[in-house]
Design a protein around this motif. Structure first.
Motif, PDB file in Angstrom:
ATOM      1  N   VAL A   1     -39.962  -1.792  57.443  1.00 16.33           N
ATOM      2  CA  VAL A   1     -40.665  -2.679  56.533  1.00 16.33           C
ATOM      3  C   VAL A   1     -39.664  -3.267  55.568  1.00 16.33           C
ATOM      4  CG1 VAL A   1     -42.865  -1.476  56.688  1.00 16.33           C
ATOM      5  CG2 VAL A   1     -41.213  -0.750  54.979  1.00 16.33           C
ATOM      6  N   PHE A   2     -40.045  -4.415  54.983  1.00 17.45           N
ATOM      7  CA  PHE A   2     -39.155  -5.134  54.072  1.00 17.45           C
ATOM      8  C   PHE A   2     -39.923  -5.461  52.814  1.00 17.45           C
ATOM      9  CE2 PHE A   2     -36.511  -8.404  52.373  1.00 17.45           C
ATOM     10  CZ  PHE A   2     -35.276  -8.216  52.931  1.00 17.45           C
ATOM     11  N   PHE A   3     -39.345  -5.201  51.669  1.00 15.43           N
ATOM     12  CA  PHE A   3     -40.030  -5.449  50.414  1.00 15.43           C
ATOM     13  C   PHE A   3     -39.901  -6.914  50.031  1.00 15.43           C
ATOM     14  CE2 PHE A   3     -41.041  -1.205  49.114  1.00 15.43           C
ATOM     15  CZ  PHE A   3     -40.168  -0.419  49.848  1.00 15.43           C
ATOM     16  N   TRP A   4     -41.046  -7.529  49.815  1.00 16.74           N
ATOM     17  CA  TRP A   4     -41.074  -8.926  49.360  1.00 16.74           C
ATOM     18  C   TRP A   4     -42.448  -9.184  48.767  1.00 16.74           C
ATOM     19  CZ3 TRP A   4     -43.050 -13.689  51.858  1.00 16.74           C
ATOM     20  CH2 TRP A   4     -42.628 -14.828  51.184  1.00 16.74           C
ATOM     21  N   GLY A   5     -42.661  -8.702  47.587  1.00 15.38           N
ATOM     22  CA  GLY A   5     -43.943  -8.899  46.940  1.00 15.38           C
ATOM     23  C   GLY A   5     -45.055  -8.099  47.580  1.00 15.38           C
ATOM     24  N   GLY A   6     -44.715  -7.079  48.375  1.00 15.67           N
ATOM     25  CA  GLY A   6     -45.735  -6.257  49.025  1.00 15.67           C
ATOM     26  C   GLY A   6     -45.540  -6.249  50.515  1.00 15.67           C
TER      27      GLY A   6
ATOM     28  N   MET B   1      -9.773 -17.684  62.587  1.00 14.94           N
ATOM     29  CA  MET B   1     -10.025 -18.177  61.240  1.00 14.94           C
ATOM     30  C   MET B   1      -8.977 -17.632  60.282  1.00 14.94           C
ATOM     31  SD  MET B   1     -13.829 -18.229  59.601  1.00 14.94           S
ATOM     32  CE  MET B   1     -14.279 -19.396  58.326  1.00 14.94           C
ATOM     33  N   SER B   2      -8.836 -18.282  59.151  1.00 13.31           N
ATOM     34  CA  SER B   2      -7.954 -17.796  58.097  1.00 13.31           C
ATOM     35  C   SER B   2      -8.440 -16.449  57.576  1.00 13.31           C
ATOM     36  CB  SER B   2      -7.927 -18.813  56.947  1.00 13.31           C
ATOM     37  OG  SER B   2      -7.381 -18.249  55.788  1.00 13.31           O
ATOM     38  N   ASN B   3      -7.504 -15.645  57.098  1.00 13.96           N
ATOM     39  CA  ASN B   3      -7.874 -14.326  56.569  1.00 13.96           C
ATOM     40  C   ASN B   3      -8.214 -14.356  55.079  1.00 13.96           C
ATOM     41  OD1 ASN B   3      -5.353 -14.673  55.443  1.00 13.96           O
ATOM     42  ND2 ASN B   3      -4.416 -12.907  56.436  1.00 13.96           N
ATOM     43  N   VAL B   4      -8.416 -15.543  54.504  1.00 10.51           N
ATOM     44  CA  VAL B   4      -8.789 -15.600  53.091  1.00 10.51           C
ATOM     45  C   VAL B   4     -10.291 -15.396  52.896  1.00 10.51           C
ATOM     46  CG1 VAL B   4      -6.855 -17.144  52.587  1.00 10.51           C
ATOM     47  CG2 VAL B   4      -9.133 -18.102  52.969  1.00 10.51           C
ATOM     48  N   VAL B   5     -11.049 -15.380  54.007  1.00  9.86           N
ATOM     49  CA  VAL B   5     -12.485 -15.129  53.936  1.00  9.86           C
ATOM     50  C   VAL B   5     -12.878 -14.125  55.019  1.00  9.86           C
ATOM     51  CG1 VAL B   5     -13.051 -17.410  53.010  1.00  9.86           C
ATOM     52  CG2 VAL B   5     -13.071 -17.039  55.484  1.00  9.86           C
ATOM     53  N   GLU B   6     -14.004 -13.478  54.802  1.00 11.43           N
ATOM     54  CA  GLU B   6     -14.660 -12.722  55.858  1.00 11.43           C
ATOM     55  C   GLU B   6     -16.015 -13.378  56.108  1.00 11.43           C
ATOM     56  OE1 GLU B   6     -14.642  -8.544  54.865  1.00 11.43           O
ATOM     57  OE2 GLU B   6     -12.664  -8.348  55.807  1.00 11.43           O
ATOM     58  N   VAL B   7     -16.517 -13.234  57.325  1.00 17.96           N
ATOM     59  CA  VAL B   7     -17.749 -13.917  57.705  1.00 17.96           C
ATOM     60  C   VAL B   7     -18.733 -12.896  58.273  1.00 17.96           C
ATOM     61  CG1 VAL B   7     -18.776 -15.804  59.028  1.00 17.96           C
ATOM     62  CG2 VAL B   7     -16.394 -15.972  58.261  1.00 17.96           C
ATOM     63  N   TYR B   8     -19.950 -12.941  57.762  1.00 15.41           N
ATOM     64  CA  TYR B   8     -21.006 -12.029  58.206  1.00 15.41           C
ATOM     65  C   TYR B   8     -22.213 -12.842  58.653  1.00 15.41           C
ATOM     66  CZ  TYR B   8     -18.140  -8.852  55.437  1.00 15.41           C
ATOM     67  OH  TYR B   8     -17.083  -8.141  54.919  1.00 15.41           O
ATOM     68  N   ASP B   9     -23.000 -12.242  59.527  1.00 18.46           N
ATOM     69  CA  ASP B   9     -24.311 -12.785  59.844  1.00 18.46           C
ATOM     70  C   ASP B   9     -25.340 -11.762  59.418  1.00 18.46           C
ATOM     71  OD1 ASP B   9     -25.838 -14.999  61.113  1.00 18.46           O
ATOM     72  OD2 ASP B   9     -26.617 -13.351  62.304  1.00 18.46           O
ATOM     73  N   LYS B  10     -26.270 -12.165  58.555  1.00 18.34           N
ATOM     74  CA  LYS B  10     -27.183 -11.223  57.935  1.00 18.34           C
ATOM     75  C   LYS B  10     -28.642 -11.645  58.145  1.00 18.34           C
ATOM     76  CE  LYS B  10     -24.084  -9.318  54.452  1.00 18.34           C
ATOM     77  NZ  LYS B  10     -24.272  -7.912  54.861  1.00 18.34           N
ATOM     78  N   PRO B  11     -29.202 -11.321  59.310  1.00 20.80           N
ATOM     79  CA  PRO B  11     -30.612 -11.647  59.523  1.00 20.80           C
ATOM     80  C   PRO B  11     -31.559 -10.877  58.609  1.00 20.80           C
ATOM     81  CG  PRO B  11     -29.753 -10.289  61.307  1.00 20.80           C
ATOM     82  CD  PRO B  11     -28.579 -10.704  60.487  1.00 20.80           C
ATOM     83  N   SER B  12     -31.097  -9.757  58.047  1.00 19.77           N
ATOM     84  CA  SER B  12     -31.949  -8.965  57.144  1.00 19.77           C
ATOM     85  C   SER B  12     -32.033  -9.556  55.746  1.00 19.77           C
ATOM     86  CB  SER B  12     -31.416  -7.529  57.050  1.00 19.77           C
ATOM     87  OG  SER B  12     -30.131  -7.514  56.445  1.00 19.77           O
ATOM     88  N   LEU B  13     -31.162 -10.517  55.434  1.00 21.26           N
ATOM     89  CA  LEU B  13     -31.125 -11.104  54.096  1.00 21.26           C
ATOM     90  C   LEU B  13     -32.219 -12.152  53.975  1.00 21.26           C
ATOM     91  CD1 LEU B  13     -29.403 -10.905  51.504  1.00 21.26           C
ATOM     92  CD2 LEU B  13     -28.078 -12.835  52.357  1.00 21.26           C
ATOM     93  N   ARG B  14     -33.080 -11.973  52.979  1.00 20.96           N
ATOM     94  CA  ARG B  14     -34.236 -12.859  52.858  1.00 20.96           C
ATOM     95  C   ARG B  14     -34.070 -13.931  51.789  1.00 20.96           C
ATOM     96  NH1 ARG B  14     -40.294 -10.796  53.912  1.00 20.96           N
ATOM     97  NH2 ARG B  14     -41.043 -12.800  54.674  1.00 20.96           N
ATOM     98  N   THR B  15     -33.352 -13.612  50.728  1.00 24.43           N
ATOM     99  CA  THR B  15     -33.153 -14.589  49.661  1.00 24.43           C
ATOM    100  C   THR B  15     -31.701 -14.571  49.198  1.00 24.43           C
ATOM    101  OG1 THR B  15     -33.715 -13.015  47.885  1.00 24.43           O
ATOM    102  CG2 THR B  15     -35.525 -14.314  48.831  1.00 24.43           C
TER     103      THR B  15
ATOM    104  N   LEU C   1     -33.604 -17.961  46.232  1.00 29.85           N
ATOM    105  CA  LEU C   1     -34.138 -18.937  47.180  1.00 29.85           C
ATOM    106  C   LEU C   1     -34.292 -18.311  48.561  1.00 29.85           C
ATOM    107  CD1 LEU C   1     -32.041 -22.071  46.202  1.00 29.85           C
ATOM    108  CD2 LEU C   1     -34.326 -21.423  45.397  1.00 29.85           C
ATOM    109  N   PRO C   2     -35.382 -18.609  49.265  1.00 34.86           N
ATOM    110  CA  PRO C   2     -35.563 -18.056  50.608  1.00 34.86           C
ATOM    111  C   PRO C   2     -34.540 -18.615  51.576  1.00 34.86           C
ATOM    112  CG  PRO C   2     -37.291 -19.650  50.104  1.00 34.86           C
ATOM    113  CD  PRO C   2     -36.522 -19.450  48.843  1.00 34.86           C
ATOM    114  N   LEU C   3     -34.114 -17.783  52.525  1.00 30.19           N
ATOM    115  CA  LEU C   3     -33.144 -18.181  53.533  1.00 30.19           C
ATOM    116  C   LEU C   3     -33.844 -18.523  54.840  1.00 30.19           C
ATOM    117  CD1 LEU C   3     -30.309 -15.572  52.879  1.00 30.19           C
ATOM    118  CD2 LEU C   3     -30.478 -17.927  52.047  1.00 30.19           C
TER     119      LEU C   3
END
Length: 550
Positions: free
Chosen positions: A9-14, A344-358, A362-364
């Motif tokens: 389950v994911f918390f988002w206002g209930g 890619m350059s090593n000055v950044v890291e890159v993630y994919d986050k399907p669990s991230l909602r906002t 702001l909603p994603l």
């Protein structure tokens, strides 16, 4: 092999708690369950393989909009408009060898069976899925026969299944009601915002649209995976159309996404409108550029477009489709065979986050608790120390590393294939805006350049008619800036990803969709790229109107 079903389950206002077998008890799931059970038990053609897998998805969309131009109302919905769309995925054969992953001709859409304007009733939904399933079975049998013939012709044998087993996930939350439409407040707001441009002589239009929007998603497959949740997507767009002092027609557009509760802050929107007007003034006074090859600072909006084209587009559709008409699948991402390699350059890291909602309240657009094959979606580390670490995988990606990581995504234009969701670019050592500009100037001085550029947009190569109309030339001698317009990017290659020199601390979120119309978000800061080639576009100025705008 025993299958385990995950519940989370994911918390988002209930939220509502559901056991794995506890599919939500509502009209949508009852209709899907009843028609799915009937189809799997009764759908047969003598001498042909039976359907062994079914997935149904419903999308109920509600929206209401108000719009105004130069202070005058042009649209005002007093009631929400709704639509119900159904999509069906059917596979014939067995999981070892099935009908999916093949197109007889690459020009033939690899898409689900779908119906628009479905009646919002139990029997309306049942009938829609009955028709979709019947049609899908015919198409699946045709694909199965031609796929087997193709494999025999190419002498293809395999040890891995076409459709690997995977623990099935579930996610169910109460769908928040669509808000009552405050049409009077919406009308007054868009009139007030757009009126700010009515006295600007060089503006041909200054328009504002406010849309309240929500997509309610319902999904069920025959393996037991399901989801139910809402995707809010309310927004405000502010558009300025103008003819600059050299006679070129230009347009500036900004889209502002609203919080999940569809609320807005009038003062913030007024500030945004004023910023668009300030940008329009810069475009009005801008001059045509000369050819340029050198360092470029991409502000967050431009960085998002840059990453969409060079990174995200190459990390999708990891498992190429088989086709009797083409040896290569042009829709498959070019990074699919580069795991472990430096991309890619090593000055950044890159993630994919399907669990991230906002993000920042702001909603994603890419929130995805369960994917469109019923698998719980996992967060991925895409790039670390410049090297490609993980790929988005589906149940059809056995040859790419085994098990699905829950990244099968479907849309109206594609059956479930591998795709990203919320792409997060995280700087290792983020720099302030001032530090980014100083680093840009330092690099330009090293190259003995008189000036370099800051870009605020970065049109995709597919938009051949679009040019950069918001750019600043910054001079290395004293750092002063002047606006320019009319650039087109030349020689776009993934090499530019390895040429990123620095990343800022100004991360923002931008929504986009890929070539198959699968929505996702990119969270990115500004990026300093060591070399970009830009050429003036070939557009010519238009004749001015004979009389002024009304």
């Amino acid at each position: 092999m025993k299958k385990f079903v995950f519940l989370f389950v994911f918390f988002w206002g209930g939220f509502c708690t559901a056991a794995a077998a506890d599919v939500p008890d509502n009209m949508y799931f009852r209709a899907m369950q009843d028609e799915m059970k009937r189809s799997l038990s009764q759908l047969r053609v003598k001498g042909s393989p039976k359907p062994y897998y079914l997935a149904y998805r419903l999308r109920y969309m509600s929206n209401a909009c108000s719009a105004a131009s130069l202070g005058k109302l042009t649209e005002n919905d007093t009631q929400p408009y709704w639509s119900l769309m159904a999509g069906a995925v059917l596979s014939a054969g067995t999981s070892k060898s099935d009908s999916m992953g093949f197109v007889n001709r690459m020009s033939v859409p690899y898409s689900p069976e779908q119906a628009y304007d479905v009646p919002n009733s139990y029997w309306g939904i049942r009938r829609a899925f009955w028709e979709l399933t019947d049609r899908g079975y015919v198409n699946a049998l045709d694909r199965f026969e031609k796929k087997q013939a193709y494999k025999r012709q190419k002498n293809i044998s395999q040890s891995t299944p076409d459709f690997a087993s995977a623990p099935q996930g579930s996610f169910a939350e109460e769908i928040p009601p669509f808000p009552a439409v405050p049409h009077e407040q919406m009308a007054r707001l868009v009139e007030k915002l757009s009126a700010q441009g009515k006295d600007v002589p060089y503006l041909e239009d200054f328009s504002v649209q406010l849309c309240l929007l929500q997509r309610d998603l319902y999904y069920l497959n025959s393996n037991g995976g399901f989801y139910q949740y809402a995707m809010p997507g309310s927004f405000v767009t502010i558009d300025a159309s103008l003819r600059n002092r050299e006679g070129y027609k230009e347009k500036i557009s900004r889209k502002i996404y609203l919080p999940a509760d569809h609320s807005w802050q009038e003062n913030a929107l007024m500030d945004a409108a004023r910023q668009v007007l300030a940008d329009a003034e810069g475009v009005y006074t801008a001059q045509k550029p000369e050819p340029y090859l050198g360092p470029v600072l991409l502000m967050p909006a431009a960085a998002a477009d840059f990453l969409n084209e060079l990174l995200v587009a190459n990390l999708r559709n990891i498992e190429p489709l088989l086709s009797s008409s083409s040896e290569n699948d042009a829709t498959a991402g070019s990074f699919r065979n580069k795991q472990g390699m430096r991309i890619m350059s090593n000055v950044v890291e890159v993630y994919d986050k399907p669990s991230l909602r906002t993000y920042k309240g702001l909603p994603l657009a890419g929130f995805m608790p369960v994917d469109d094959e019923g698998v719980k979606a996992q967060d991925l580390t895409l790039v670390s120390e410049g090297r490609l670490q993980q790929l988005p995988l589906s149940r059809r990606s056995a040859e790419k590393g085994g098990q699905s990581n829950g990244h099968a995504r479907m849309s109206s234009y594609t059956l479930p294939r591998e795709a990203l969701s919320n792409v997060w670019i995280k700087p290792i050592k983020p720099l302030s805006e001032t530090e980014m500009e100083q680093k840009l100037l330092q690099r330009c001085r090293e190259l003995d350049l008189e000036y370099c550029y800051i870009l605020h947009d970065f049109p995709a190569s597919s938009d051949s008619n679009l040019s950069i109309n918001m750019a600043e030339r910054i001079y290395t001698k004293d750092g002063h800036k002047e606006p320019v317009f009319g650039f087109q990017i030349s020689d776009r290659t993934t090499r530019s990803l390895r040429d990123i020199l620095a990343a800022g601390s100004d991360s923002e979120v931008y929504h986009s969709s890929d070539a198959e119309a699968r929505n996702y978000s990119v969270i990115t800061p500004s990026l300093l790229v060591d070399e970009v080639e830009m050429m003036p576009d070939d557009k010519k100025p238009d004749q001015k109107p004979f009389i002024n705008k009304p």
